[in-house]
Design an enzyme around this catalytic site. Structure first.
Site, PDB file in Angstrom:
ATOM      1  CE1 TYR A 155      -4.289   1.298  -0.388  1.00 38.40           C
ATOM      2  CE2 TYR A 155      -3.795   2.230   1.595  1.00 38.40           C
ATOM      3  CZ  TYR A 155      -4.555   2.147   0.835  1.00 38.40           C
ATOM      4  OH  TYR A 155      -5.825   3.012   0.401  1.00 38.40           O
ATOM      5  CE  LYS A 162      -7.695   5.992   0.958  1.00 41.96           C
ATOM      6  NZ  LYS A 162      -8.706   6.672   0.425  1.00 41.96           N
TER       7      LYS A 162
HETATM    8  N1  LIG Z   1     -11.132  -1.019  -2.804  1.00 44.54           N
HETATM    9  C1  LIG Z   1     -10.728  -0.937  -1.717  1.00 44.54           C
HETATM   10  O1  LIG Z   1     -10.307  -1.939  -1.096  1.00 44.54           O
HETATM   11  C2  LIG Z   1     -10.667   0.496  -0.553  1.00 44.54           C
HETATM   12  C3  LIG Z   1     -10.850   0.194   0.706  1.00 44.54           C
HETATM   13  C4  LIG Z   1     -10.976   1.339   1.610  1.00 44.54           C
HETATM   14  C5  LIG Z   1     -11.205   2.430   1.042  1.00 44.54           C
HETATM   15  N2  LIG Z   1     -11.116   2.520  -0.223  1.00 44.54           N
HETATM   16  C6  LIG Z   1     -11.172   4.034  -0.937  1.00 44.54           C
HETATM   17  O2  LIG Z   1     -12.440   4.011  -1.431  1.00 44.54           O
HETATM   18  C7  LIG Z   1     -12.207   5.174  -2.432  1.00 44.54           C
HETATM   19  C8  LIG Z   1     -13.016   4.845  -3.535  1.00 44.54           C
HETATM   20  O3  LIG Z   1     -12.166   3.958  -4.378  1.00 44.54           O
HETATM   21  P1  LIG Z   1     -12.734   2.460  -4.923  1.00 44.54           P
HETATM   22  O4  LIG Z   1     -11.962   1.146  -4.273  1.00 44.54           O
HETATM   23  O5  LIG Z   1     -14.234   2.390  -4.677  1.00 44.54           O
HETATM   24  O6  LIG Z   1     -12.138   2.502  -6.596  1.00 44.54           O
HETATM   25  P2  LIG Z   1     -12.606   3.003  -7.839  1.00 44.54           P
HETATM   26  O7  LIG Z   1     -11.629   2.651  -8.797  1.00 44.54           O
HETATM   27  O8  LIG Z   1     -13.963   2.399  -8.344  1.00 44.54           O
HETATM   28  O9  LIG Z   1     -12.825   4.512  -7.652  1.00 44.54           O
HETATM   29  C9  LIG Z   1     -11.720   5.352  -7.597  1.00 44.54           C
HETATM   30  C10 LIG Z   1     -12.422   6.752  -8.122  1.00 44.54           C
HETATM   31  O10 LIG Z   1     -11.559   7.843  -7.959  1.00 44.54           O
HETATM   32  C11 LIG Z   1     -11.494   8.591  -9.166  1.00 44.54           C
HETATM   33  N3  LIG Z   1     -10.530   9.670  -9.195  1.00 44.54           N
HETATM   34  C12 LIG Z   1      -9.047   9.461  -9.576  1.00 44.54           C
HETATM   35  N4  LIG Z   1      -8.426  10.368  -9.640  1.00 44.54           N
HETATM   36  C13 LIG Z   1      -9.639  11.398  -9.733  1.00 44.54           C
HETATM   37  C14 LIG Z   1      -9.222  12.842  -9.872  1.00 44.54           C
HETATM   38  N5  LIG Z   1      -8.157  13.418 -10.255  1.00 44.54           N
HETATM   39  N6  LIG Z   1     -10.372  13.493  -9.718  1.00 44.54           N
HETATM   40  C15 LIG Z   1     -11.731  12.877  -9.523  1.00 44.54           C
HETATM   41  N7  LIG Z   1     -11.828  11.713  -9.207  1.00 44.54           N
HETATM   42  C16 LIG Z   1     -10.761  10.852  -9.333  1.00 44.54           C
HETATM   43  C17 LIG Z   1     -11.808   7.686 -10.214  1.00 44.54           C
HETATM   44  O11 LIG Z   1     -12.456   8.046 -11.340  1.00 44.54           O
HETATM   45  C18 LIG Z   1     -12.588   6.805  -9.654  1.00 44.54           C
HETATM   46  O12 LIG Z   1     -13.999   6.919  -9.735  1.00 44.54           O
HETATM   47  C19 LIG Z   1     -10.862   5.691  -2.569  1.00 44.54           C
HETATM   48  O13 LIG Z   1     -10.659   6.837  -1.811  1.00 44.54           O
HETATM   49  C20 LIG Z   1     -10.060   4.470  -2.044  1.00 44.54           C
HETATM   50  O14 LIG Z   1      -8.902   4.716  -1.420  1.00 44.54           O
HETATM   51  C21 LIG Z   1     -11.020   1.694  -1.145  1.00 44.54           C
END
Ligand SMILES: NC(=O)c1ccc[n+]([C@@H]2O[C@H](COP(=O)([O-])OP(=O)(O)OC[C@H]3O[C@@H](n4cnc5c(N)ncnc54)[C@H](O)[C@@H]3O)[C@@H](O)[C@H]2O)c1
Length: 256
Positions: A155, A162
């Site tokens: 990570y 984060k």
């Molecule tokens: N997937 C996991 O295991 C997990 C766990 C905990 C937290 N998260 C967090 O959840 C959030 C959503 O991620 P996800 O896992 O649903 O993946 P995802 O890839 O579906 O979503 C990530 C989003 O970020 C957007 N993005 C990236 N750069 C951008 C920019 N410059 N401007 C606007 N939007 C932008 C992308 O278009 C995408 O829609 C993130 O913050 C991620 O760190 C994910």
């Protein structure tokens, strides 16, 4: 319904596997009016995903690292709704060298790291700033977090981003509290989204999480995290701010 007549801006919907997609779905089911954001080439995918929501929402252009988009977002929301009751921050991005590099944390340059911090961390402040003029007391901002209290495999700089995100949420809670605006995070366990699949070695979390979590963990089920986001957007958490709610099957609370 938890969000009856509330207006909620949901960022971060890319595919139906996105955590934000489920947030938008549950928010609509709970009575909210929803708008999505997306940008550039991702927009076509977001628009396709939007059609699969119960009430297909419009998609507003927003690259969080583009000040002109943020300015236009404020005007767009003012014209459409006049107010915003809830904002979901579900945005994360880091250049490839920031994640799972052979040299670990030494693999990335400041250029890479600054991009990761701008898009994944600073964007929470940028989004709060753009929506603040439209938020009345009782409004709520919720961000998606991954537990940053430990160093995880692969990570790397996203973990650093984060950790700063968690701190930033507390400072935003401090500075927006007098306006009656709450800021909270949902720390979800690993979920198989596009962002997660781009992390080399992320499968290692996926394999061990269910065993560590006393409640077990389904890496394909975004509903528990989305429900927590919607609960935090609602009036049922009216005295909670600066908080991190773990939706990870309980893994964070275990010793091994
Ligand atoms: N997937 C996991 O295991 C997990 C766990 C905990 C937290 N998260 C967090 O959840 C959030 C959503 O991620 P996800 O896992 O649903 O993946 P995802 O890839 O579906 O979503 C990530 C989003 O970020 C957007 N993005 C990236 N750069 C951008 C920019 N410059 N401007 C606007 N939007 C932008 C992308 O278009 C995408 O829609 C993130 O913050 C991620 O760190 C994910």
């Amino acid at each position: 319904m938890l969000l009856e007549d509330k207006t909620v801006l949901v960022t971060g919907v890319l595919t139906p596997a996105s955590i934000a997609f489920e947030c938008a779905r549950v928010a609509q089911e709970e009575g909210a009016k929803v708008l999505l954001t997306s940008f550039g080439r991702a927009r076509a995918l977001t628009e396709r995903s939007a059609k699969r929501l119960p009430d297909p929402p419009d998609v507003i252009e927003l690259d969080v690292s583009n000040p002109a988009d943020l300015e236009a977002l404020t005007d767009e929301l003012r014209n459409r709704w006049g107010r915003v009751d809830g904002v979901v921050h579900a945005i994360g991005f880091a250049p490839a060298d920031c994640l799972g590099h052979d040299e670990g944390i030494f693999g990335a340059t400041w250029d890479d790291v600054s991009t990761a911090l701008e898009v994944s961390t600073y964007s929470l402040k940028a989004l709060a700033q753009a929506t603040r003029p439209l938020m009345a007391p009782g409004s709520s901002i919720v961000g998606l977090d991954f537990d940053a209290s430990k160093a995880w495999p692969a990570y790397d700089w996203m973990g650093v981003a984060k950790a700063a995100f968690e701190s930033l949420a507390r400072y935003l809670a401090r500075d927006l509290g007098p306006d009656g605006i709450r800021v909270n995070l949902v720390a979800a366990g690993p979920l198989r989204t596009t962002a997660a699949r781009s992390i080399p070695g992320f499968a290692r979390f996926e394999d061990v999480w269910g065993g560590r979590a006393p409640l077990g963990w389904d890496i394909t089920d975004t509903k528990p995290a989305a429900r927590a986001v919607v609960a935090l957007l609602s009036d049922w958490f009216g005295a909670t701010t600066g908080e991190i709610v773990h939706v990870d099957g309980g893994a964070h609370a275990m010793g091994t």
